[in-house]
Design a protein around this motif. Sequence first.
Motif: not given
Length: 392
Positions: A96-113
């Motif tokens: 029942x929690x409405x949260x924002x998740x910010x996942x910091x990942x520098x993998x190829x799929x995410x990229x620097x941008x």
Amino acid sequence: MVVTFPHMGNIYLAVKALFDDLDIDYIIPPPNTKASLQKGSFYSPEEICLPFKLFMGNIIQAIESGADTVLITGSCGPCRFGEYSELASIVLREMGHDLDFIVLDLSKDVGVDGFLRRISKITRDVPMSRTQKVRTVLNAAALMAKIDQLEARAHILAGYEKNAGDCKRILHQALARGLECVGSEEIGEAISAAQNEIERIPIDLEKDPLRVAIIGEIYTVIEPFSNLYIEDLFMDYGVCVKRHMTPSWWLRDLVMKPLKLNSLDLRRSSREYLPLYIGGHGRECVGEAVKAWQEGMDGAIQILPMGCMPEIVAKAILPQIQNDKDFPILTLIVDEMTGREGYITRIEAFLDMLKKRRERYRGGSFSTGILSGINSKRHGYNRSVRKKYGEM
Ligand code: SF4
């Protein structure tokens, strides 16, 4: 927006400094305890690894105090870490929690941008120029490195201190003081003061303490609650401890990965036994074991959470290193059922065995290579010994 993040060693101090400097509201979860583990375990899949259970415990406790945004690191790698954020968000939504998740990942799929876009979700309302924000992030990273240096220094000098407990006291007082400070500058001053203090403690270079490397799964080696405070225990025993995995190592590794320049030393030392990445830090663990032997440590202790896939692979390789190099390695597996007494008994038995080996093979005297960095002039440290073991 009130941001929270899970614990992993002293990383909370650097994140606190960052959010203080950016003037962002945040909540640091209470330090890991049995209560947080129980809470996290209750809402986690039974067979998931220990770090996830503690992570859930931290987040739930922070939500209870008002957090609505979760900042975590992520990975697209093959171990369960790649699932953490997704799994946690599903479980918390079902709760029942409405949260924002910010996942910091520098993998190829995410990229620097993609990485920068995610960071900007937190910093977009901060009234600072882009340059100022970058500088603030760099300050927090520098602070993290400073805290890691202090910790490493305390873990080594504890083997040589004349007054038992000096290093442990200075380290823990500095961390407690840091938590009371506001911003990277104030926290940095508290850590610098502790660094100066620790360099002035009386030490006895005639001592020849055991030296042990802590290797294994990154979360369990860094987060003291999950490894039952093994480094504090070694400080009490007067044993020098060296740990390669630190939050600042992790950050450097993350940044250098896209350039394929990360952990060159560990890649080199692991090549003979495990030349491939298998997820988590399994390859690094193997490299660390070989490196510890090369550095003349007395032995190594691998710590991993129950069911950790990459570390199980590393665990299967370590006996080969042990046999080839005649280098003792103990493996300790931790989960929420781990009993402290049995754990300590195994560590003490391992240390006894290392002492006996020393008496048997080297007439009771070992190299003093780990003293690298001790002020040789002030302590009258024998420079020729350091030279011999490649420290100079
Ligand atoms: S490295 Fe091991 S403990 Fe860590 S997330 Fe992966 S499987 Fe779990």
